[in-house]
Scaffold this motif. Structure first.
Motif, PDB file in Angstrom:
ATOM      1  N   MET A  62     -10.897   3.318  -4.473  1.00 16.78           N
ATOM      2  CA  MET A  62     -10.502   3.187  -3.108  1.00 16.78           C
ATOM      3  C   MET A  62      -9.034   3.572  -2.997  1.00 16.78           C
ATOM      4  O   MET A  62      -8.221   3.169  -3.814  1.00 16.78           O
ATOM      5  N   ARG A  63      -8.721   4.340  -1.938  1.00 19.83           N
ATOM      6  CA  ARG A  63      -7.342   4.785  -1.767  1.00 19.83           C
ATOM      7  C   ARG A  63      -7.020   4.904  -0.286  1.00 19.83           C
ATOM      8  O   ARG A  63      -7.902   4.987   0.548  1.00 19.83           O
ATOM      9  N   ILE A  64      -5.728   4.925   0.026  1.00 21.33           N
ATOM     10  CA  ILE A  64      -5.268   5.190   1.381  1.00 21.33           C
ATOM     11  C   ILE A  64      -5.341   6.698   1.576  1.00 21.33           C
ATOM     12  O   ILE A  64      -4.936   7.464   0.701  1.00 21.33           O
ATOM     13  N   THR A  65      -5.850   7.144   2.730  1.00 19.96           N
ATOM     14  CA  THR A  65      -6.093   8.570   2.905  1.00 19.96           C
ATOM     15  C   THR A  65      -4.986   9.309   3.646  1.00 19.96           C
ATOM     16  O   THR A  65      -4.956  10.530   3.630  1.00 19.96           O
ATOM     17  N   GLY A  66      -4.088   8.596   4.313  1.00 14.02           N
ATOM     18  CA  GLY A  66      -3.032   9.301   5.041  1.00 14.02           C
ATOM     19  C   GLY A  66      -1.813   8.436   5.255  1.00 14.02           C
ATOM     20  O   GLY A  66      -1.795   7.253   4.929  1.00 14.02           O
ATOM     21  N   GLY A 115      -8.769  -5.077   2.951  1.00 11.24           N
ATOM     22  CA  GLY A 115      -7.592  -4.764   3.752  1.00 11.24           C
ATOM     23  C   GLY A 115      -7.346  -3.274   3.909  1.00 11.24           C
ATOM     24  O   GLY A 115      -6.382  -2.860   4.545  1.00 11.24           O
ATOM     25  N   ALA A 116      -8.229  -2.444   3.369  1.00 17.45           N
ATOM     26  CA  ALA A 116      -8.009  -1.000   3.358  1.00 17.45           C
ATOM     27  C   ALA A 116      -7.852  -0.406   4.750  1.00 17.45           C
ATOM     28  O   ALA A 116      -7.020   0.481   4.964  1.00 17.45           O
ATOM     29  N   VAL A 117      -8.629  -0.882   5.724  1.00 14.93           N
ATOM     30  CA  VAL A 117      -8.551  -0.308   7.069  1.00 14.93           C
ATOM     31  C   VAL A 117      -7.206  -0.634   7.708  1.00 14.93           C
ATOM     32  O   VAL A 117      -6.551   0.242   8.287  1.00 14.93           O
ATOM     33  N   SER A 118      -6.766  -1.875   7.600  1.00 19.53           N
ATOM     34  CA  SER A 118      -5.448  -2.238   8.154  1.00 19.53           C
ATOM     35  C   SER A 118      -4.333  -1.507   7.437  1.00 19.53           C
ATOM     36  O   SER A 118      -3.361  -1.074   8.075  1.00 19.53           O
ATOM     37  N   LEU A 119      -4.441  -1.391   6.139  1.00 17.35           N
ATOM     38  CA  LEU A 119      -3.410  -0.660   5.386  1.00 17.35           C
ATOM     39  C   LEU A 119      -3.378   0.801   5.807  1.00 17.35           C
ATOM     40  O   LEU A 119      -2.301   1.406   5.893  1.00 17.35           O
ATOM     41  N   GLU A 120      -4.535   1.368   6.099  1.00 21.56           N
ATOM     42  CA  GLU A 120      -4.594   2.742   6.608  1.00 21.56           C
ATOM     43  C   GLU A 120      -3.871   2.821   7.951  1.00 21.56           C
ATOM     44  O   GLU A 120      -3.081   3.736   8.194  1.00 21.56           O
ATOM     45  N   ALA A 121      -4.138   1.858   8.836  1.00 24.49           N
ATOM     46  CA  ALA A 121      -3.487   1.844  10.151  1.00 24.49           C
ATOM     47  C   ALA A 121      -1.974   1.703  10.012  1.00 24.49           C
ATOM     48  O   ALA A 121      -1.212   2.425  10.657  1.00 24.49           O
ATOM     49  N   ARG A 162     -13.042   6.036   6.666  1.00 24.86           N
ATOM     50  CA  ARG A 162     -11.711   5.659   7.165  1.00 24.86           C
ATOM     51  C   ARG A 162     -10.910   6.895   7.546  1.00 24.86           C
ATOM     52  O   ARG A 162     -10.262   6.938   8.591  1.00 24.86           O
ATOM     53  N   GLU A 163     -10.960   7.915   6.687  1.00 25.10           N
ATOM     54  CA  GLU A 163     -10.209   9.141   6.953  1.00 25.10           C
ATOM     55  C   GLU A 163     -10.675   9.785   8.264  1.00 25.10           C
ATOM     56  O   GLU A 163      -9.856  10.196   9.093  1.00 25.10           O
ATOM     57  N   ARG A 164     -11.967   9.838   8.468  1.00 18.22           N
ATOM     58  CA  ARG A 164     -12.503  10.444   9.703  1.00 18.22           C
ATOM     59  C   ARG A 164     -12.175   9.600  10.924  1.00 18.22           C
ATOM     60  O   ARG A 164     -11.817  10.129  11.978  1.00 18.22           O
ATOM     61  N   ALA A 165     -12.309   8.289  10.795  1.00 16.40           N
ATOM     62  CA  ALA A 165     -11.994   7.404  11.925  1.00 16.40           C
ATOM     63  C   ALA A 165     -10.536   7.554  12.338  1.00 16.40           C
ATOM     64  O   ALA A 165     -10.219   7.668  13.523  1.00 16.40           O
ATOM     65  N   ILE A 189     -18.793  -8.028  -0.558  1.00 15.17           N
ATOM     66  CA  ILE A 189     -18.196  -7.207   0.494  1.00 15.17           C
ATOM     67  C   ILE A 189     -18.435  -5.753   0.131  1.00 15.17           C
ATOM     68  O   ILE A 189     -18.572  -5.405  -1.033  1.00 15.17           O
ATOM     69  N   ARG A 190     -18.516  -4.918   1.151  1.00  8.80           N
ATOM     70  CA  ARG A 190     -18.690  -3.487   0.919  1.00  8.80           C
ATOM     71  C   ARG A 190     -17.567  -2.786   1.668  1.00  8.80           C
ATOM     72  O   ARG A 190     -17.589  -2.706   2.892  1.00  8.80           O
ATOM     73  N   PRO A 191     -16.562  -2.334   0.961  1.00  3.91           N
ATOM     74  CA  PRO A 191     -15.428  -1.680   1.618  1.00  3.91           C
ATOM     75  C   PRO A 191     -15.854  -0.447   2.410  1.00  3.91           C
ATOM     76  O   PRO A 191     -16.788   0.265   2.037  1.00  3.91           O
ATOM     77  N   THR A 192     -15.159  -0.229   3.523  1.00  9.41           N
ATOM     78  CA  THR A 192     -15.389   0.972   4.311  1.00  9.41           C
ATOM     79  C   THR A 192     -15.026   2.163   3.432  1.00  9.41           C
ATOM     80  O   THR A 192     -13.910   2.228   2.916  1.00  9.41           O
ATOM     81  N   PRO A 193     -15.932   3.102   3.238  1.00 12.43           N
ATOM     82  CA  PRO A 193     -15.650   4.238   2.355  1.00 12.43           C
ATOM     83  C   PRO A 193     -14.420   5.037   2.804  1.00 12.43           C
ATOM     84  O   PRO A 193     -14.137   5.154   3.994  1.00 12.43           O
ATOM     85  N   ASP A 194     -13.712   5.596   1.823  1.00 10.21           N
ATOM     86  CA  ASP A 194     -12.510   6.400   2.099  1.00 10.21           C
ATOM     87  C   ASP A 194     -12.791   7.483   3.129  1.00 10.21           C
ATOM     88  O   ASP A 194     -11.997   7.694   4.056  1.00 10.21           O
ATOM     89  N   VAL A 195     -13.913   8.172   2.987  1.00  6.28           N
ATOM     90  CA  VAL A 195     -14.240   9.290   3.885  1.00  6.28           C
ATOM     91  C   VAL A 195     -14.403   8.788   5.321  1.00  6.28           C
ATOM     92  O   VAL A 195     -13.919   9.424   6.260  1.00  6.28           O
TER      93      VAL A 195
END
Length: 137
Positions: free
Chosen positions: A1-5, A54-60, A30-33, A22-28
């Motif tokens: 799992m990684r931050i995409t942008g 926390g991946a989605v919030s960290l992406e935001a 998150r990147e598209r969203a 838990i099933r993390p939101t896939p990187d792809v």
């Protein structure tokens, strides 16, 4: 799992490992969203229900959100979120973790008069109705 942008682009995050439901939101995804939300993220207050790792919030936050509130009821998942926040050295004033179920957390936030510009809810499959109720609040 990684931050995409954004500022933490390509930084790896700690995932759930085995035994955590838990099933993390896939990187792809998150990147598209966030490609769709790109112009709407800068400066917003972001609410992340069922935050998982926390991946989605960290992406935001990485893409310019001013602040994020993460809601996660599972203790082990909340510990992963804390670990990811520390690893990225996220300033305490930009993020808050509420380690409790989504509906009581949203009710508490509403009573406190807190408002959010964007909300993300990715509940476990078996709790999808709770995700809808939380978003309605």
């Amino acid at each position: 799992m990684r931050i995409t942008g954004g500022i933490w682009r390509s930084r790896r995050l700690k995932g759930p490992g085995r035994g955590l439901a838990i099933r993390p939101t896939p990187d792809v995804l998150r990147e598209r969203a966030f490609a769709v939300l790109a112009d709407r993220v800068a400066g917003v207050r972001f609410l992340d229900l069922f935050a998982g790792t926390g991946a989605v919030s960290l992406e935001a936050l990485s893409r310019g959100a001013a602040a994020a509130v993460l809601v996660e009821s599972q203790r082990r998942a909340a510990a992963i979120i804390r670990s990811n926040l520390e690893a990225l050295e996220v300033p305490a004033g930009r993020v808050r973790l509420l380690a409790r179920p989504a509906l009581p957390a949203v009710s508490s936030l509403a009573r406190a008069g807190e408002r959010f510009d964007l909300a993300w809810a990715d509940p476990p499959f078996e709790a999808w109705e709770g995700g809808l109720e939380a978003l309605e609040l």
